[in-house]
Design a protein around this motif. Structure first.
Motif, PDB file in Angstrom:
ATOM      1  N   ALA A   1      14.352   5.298  -7.795  1.00  0.00           N
ATOM      2  CA  ALA A   1      15.019   5.828  -8.991  1.00  0.00           C
ATOM      3  C   ALA A   1      14.065   6.722  -9.787  1.00  0.00           C
ATOM      4  N   LEU A   2      12.800   6.318  -9.876  1.00  0.00           N
ATOM      5  CA  LEU A   2      11.806   7.117 -10.611  1.00  0.00           C
ATOM      6  C   LEU A   2      11.531   8.445  -9.911  1.00  0.00           C
ATOM      7  N   LEU A   3      11.581   8.432  -8.583  1.00  0.00           N
ATOM      8  CA  LEU A   3      11.385   9.690  -7.847  1.00  0.00           C
ATOM      9  C   LEU A   3      12.509  10.669  -8.176  1.00  0.00           C
ATOM     10  N   TYR A   4      13.751  10.187  -8.156  1.00  0.00           N
ATOM     11  CA  TYR A   4      14.875  11.053  -8.525  1.00  0.00           C
ATOM     12  C   TYR A   4      14.765  11.501  -9.985  1.00  0.00           C
ATOM     13  N   THR A   5      14.288  10.605 -10.838  1.00  0.00           N
ATOM     14  CA  THR A   5      14.114  10.938 -12.264  1.00  0.00           C
ATOM     15  C   THR A   5      13.110  12.069 -12.432  1.00  0.00           C
ATOM     16  N   ALA A   6      12.073  12.078 -11.593  1.00  0.00           N
ATOM     17  CA  ALA A   6      11.063  13.148 -11.666  1.00  0.00           C
ATOM     18  C   ALA A   6      11.712  14.510 -11.401  1.00  0.00           C
ATOM     19  N   TRP A   7      12.650  14.554 -10.448  1.00  0.00           N
ATOM     20  CA  TRP A   7      13.373  15.796 -10.175  1.00  0.00           C
ATOM     21  C   TRP A   7      14.246  16.201 -11.365  1.00  0.00           C
ATOM     22  N   VAL A   8      14.946  15.225 -11.924  1.00  0.00           N
ATOM     23  CA  VAL A   8      15.834  15.498 -13.072  1.00  0.00           C
ATOM     24  C   VAL A   8      15.007  15.970 -14.266  1.00  0.00           C
ATOM     25  N   ALA A   9      13.852  15.327 -14.492  1.00  0.00           N
ATOM     26  CA  ALA A   9      12.979  15.707 -15.615  1.00  0.00           C
ATOM     27  C   ALA A   9      12.435  17.124 -15.418  1.00  0.00           C
TER      28      ALA A   9
ATOM     29  N   TYR B   1      13.679  -2.737 -17.839  1.00  0.00           N
ATOM     30  CA  TYR B   1      13.091  -1.718 -18.723  1.00  0.00           C
ATOM     31  C   TYR B   1      13.326  -0.293 -18.214  1.00  0.00           C
ATOM     32  N   CYS B   2      13.188  -0.084 -16.899  1.00  0.00           N
ATOM     33  CA  CYS B   2      13.385   1.263 -16.347  1.00  0.00           C
ATOM     34  C   CYS B   2      14.843   1.706 -16.469  1.00  0.00           C
ATOM     35  N   LYS B   3      15.751   0.761 -16.272  1.00  0.00           N
ATOM     36  CA  LYS B   3      17.173   1.079 -16.444  1.00  0.00           C
ATOM     37  C   LYS B   3      17.458   1.452 -17.899  1.00  0.00           C
ATOM     38  N   ALA B   4      16.837   0.711 -18.830  1.00  0.00           N
ATOM     39  CA  ALA B   4      17.025   1.001 -20.265  1.00  0.00           C
ATOM     40  C   ALA B   4      16.437   2.367 -20.631  1.00  0.00           C
ATOM     41  N   GLU B   5      15.256   2.669 -20.079  1.00  0.00           N
ATOM     42  CA  GLU B   5      14.637   3.961 -20.391  1.00  0.00           C
ATOM     43  C   GLU B   5      15.479   5.112 -19.833  1.00  0.00           C
ATOM     44  N   TRP B   6      16.035   4.915 -18.655  1.00  0.00           N
ATOM     45  CA  TRP B   6      16.925   5.928 -18.088  1.00  0.00           C
ATOM     46  C   TRP B   6      18.140   6.118 -19.007  1.00  0.00           C
ATOM     47  N   GLY B   7      18.680   5.015 -19.510  1.00  0.00           N
ATOM     48  CA  GLY B   7      19.817   5.078 -20.430  1.00  0.00           C
ATOM     49  C   GLY B   7      19.471   5.808 -21.716  1.00  0.00           C
ATOM     50  N   ILE B   8      18.278   5.562 -22.238  1.00  0.00           N
ATOM     51  CA  ILE B   8      17.820   6.232 -23.463  1.00  0.00           C
ATOM     52  C   ILE B   8      17.709   7.737 -23.236  1.00  0.00           C
ATOM     53  N   GLY B   9      17.142   8.110 -22.082  1.00  0.00           N
ATOM     54  CA  GLY B   9      17.008   9.536 -21.746  1.00  0.00           C
ATOM     55  C   GLY B   9      18.356  10.230 -21.675  1.00  0.00           C
TER      56      GLY B   9
ATOM     57  N   PRO C   1       0.810  -1.233   0.000  1.00  0.00           N
ATOM     58  CA  PRO C   1       0.000   0.000   0.000  1.00  0.00           C
ATOM     59  C   PRO C   1       0.838   1.276   0.000  1.00  0.00           C
ATOM     60  N   ALA C   2       1.904   1.291   0.817  1.00  0.00           N
ATOM     61  CA  ALA C   2       2.792   2.477   0.846  1.00  0.00           C
ATOM     62  C   ALA C   2       3.495   2.640  -0.500  1.00  0.00           C
ATOM     63  N   TYR C   3       3.881   1.525  -1.101  1.00  0.00           N
ATOM     64  CA  TYR C   3       4.528   1.529  -2.422  1.00  0.00           C
ATOM     65  C   TYR C   3       3.621   2.197  -3.451  1.00  0.00           C
ATOM     66  N   TYR C   4       2.355   1.778  -3.488  1.00  0.00           N
ATOM     67  CA  TYR C   4       1.438   2.332  -4.490  1.00  0.00           C
ATOM     68  C   TYR C   4       1.064   3.781  -4.201  1.00  0.00           C
ATOM     69  N   ALA C   5       0.947   4.128  -2.919  1.00  0.00           N
ATOM     70  CA  ALA C   5       0.682   5.526  -2.569  1.00  0.00           C
ATOM     71  C   ALA C   5       1.830   6.406  -3.070  1.00  0.00           C
ATOM     72  N   ALA C   6       3.052   5.913  -2.899  1.00  0.00           N
ATOM     73  CA  ALA C   6       4.230   6.646  -3.402  1.00  0.00           C
ATOM     74  C   ALA C   6       4.209   6.713  -4.926  1.00  0.00           C
ATOM     75  N   GLN C   7       3.885   5.597  -5.563  1.00  0.00           N
ATOM     76  CA  GLN C   7       3.890   5.553  -7.026  1.00  0.00           C
ATOM     77  C   GLN C   7       2.899   6.548  -7.632  1.00  0.00           C
ATOM     78  N   VAL C   8       1.706   6.639  -7.036  1.00  0.00           N
ATOM     79  CA  VAL C   8       0.698   7.583  -7.520  1.00  0.00           C
ATOM     80  C   VAL C   8       1.267   9.001  -7.505  1.00  0.00           C
ATOM     81  N   ASN C   9       1.904   9.361  -6.399  1.00  0.00           N
ATOM     82  CA  ASN C   9       2.461  10.712  -6.261  1.00  0.00           C
ATOM     83  C   ASN C   9       3.609  10.963  -7.236  1.00  0.00           C
ATOM     84  N   ILE C  10       4.428   9.947  -7.471  1.00  0.00           N
ATOM     85  CA  ILE C  10       5.560  10.098  -8.395  1.00  0.00           C
ATOM     86  C   ILE C  10       5.074  10.235  -9.829  1.00  0.00           C
ATOM     87  N   VAL C  11       4.207   9.327 -10.251  1.00  0.00           N
ATOM     88  CA  VAL C  11       3.706   9.339 -11.630  1.00  0.00           C
ATOM     89  C   VAL C  11       3.033  10.673 -11.942  1.00  0.00           C
ATOM     90  N   ASN C  12       2.268  11.184 -10.982  1.00  0.00           N
ATOM     91  CA  ASN C  12       1.537  12.429 -11.219  1.00  0.00           C
ATOM     92  C   ASN C  12       2.376  13.678 -10.999  1.00  0.00           C
TER      93      ASN C  12
END
Length: 206
Positions: A108-116, A149-157, A58-69
């Protein structure tokens, strides 16, 4: 003996009832997210997390919702509040399940959100952290499709940002797609996302 049977029945019934409440709550939270109600979905996941202190999902998904959005948010104050909340939830999930590759990907996705949001400000400090997290996650779970896949997408970016060739990462995406085909989540609510995104990224490879 009869008393023992009654006690066992009551115990099992309460377990089933608790499980049903958890399942209903999780399903409702996913429905809210699917209806584009991220705040309500996050709040629902958080309530479930409070009721399920030994369950990291549940905490994982609550975090994911906030990161994605948070991707695409221009208001830095709102972004900061959202990602701080997500970080606290990731910390809660990590306290329950350490060295979990799914949670590492989320970090990693949370940090990516800051970089983006602002590469010039956050790229130098956070990019090495993202790369290190993906390396760690890959060592723990090299067959996890989201890690690959996420590592590859980070590499592509990164390659696009520096004007480099992105093709080497396409092979990783192909491998991720194969892993998705054989991936079986541990529970009905275990992370199982990313396959459609991988297909989309592979299309851009072609």
């Amino acid at each position: 003996m009869q008393k023992l049977s009654i006690i066992l029945v009551v115990f099992v019934t309460s377990l089933v009832s608790a499980q049903t409440n958890y399942e209903k709550g999780m399903q409702k939270a996913f429905e809210l997210w699917g209806q584009n109600k991220p705040v309500e979905a996050s709040n629902m996941f958080e309530r479930i997390a409070n009721a399920e202190p030994d369950n990291w999902l549940p905490a994982y998904y609550a975090a994911q919702v906030n990161i994605v959005n948070s991707f695409g948010l221009q208001d830095e104050e709102k972004l900061s509040a959202q990602l701080k909340k997500a970080q606290d939830l990731i910390n809660d999930a990590t306290a329950i399940s350490k060295n979990n590759p799914e949670i590492l990907v989320l970090q990693a996705l949370l940090y990516t959100a800051w970089v983006a949001h602002d590469g010039a400000t956050y790229g130098m400090t956070l990019s090495p952290k993202v790369a290190a997290i993906y390396e760690q996650a890959e060592q723990i779970a090299p067959e996890n499709p989201r890690v690959v896949y996420c590592k590859a997408e980070w590499g592509i970016g990164g390659a696009k940002y520096f004007g480099q060739d992105t093709t080497p990462f396409c092979k990783d995406l192909e491998r991720a797609l194969e892993l998705f085909a054989n991936f079986k989540p541990e529970t009905p609510f275990s992370p199982n996302w990313g396959e459609e995104r991988t297909k989309m990224l592979l299309e851009s490879c072609k």
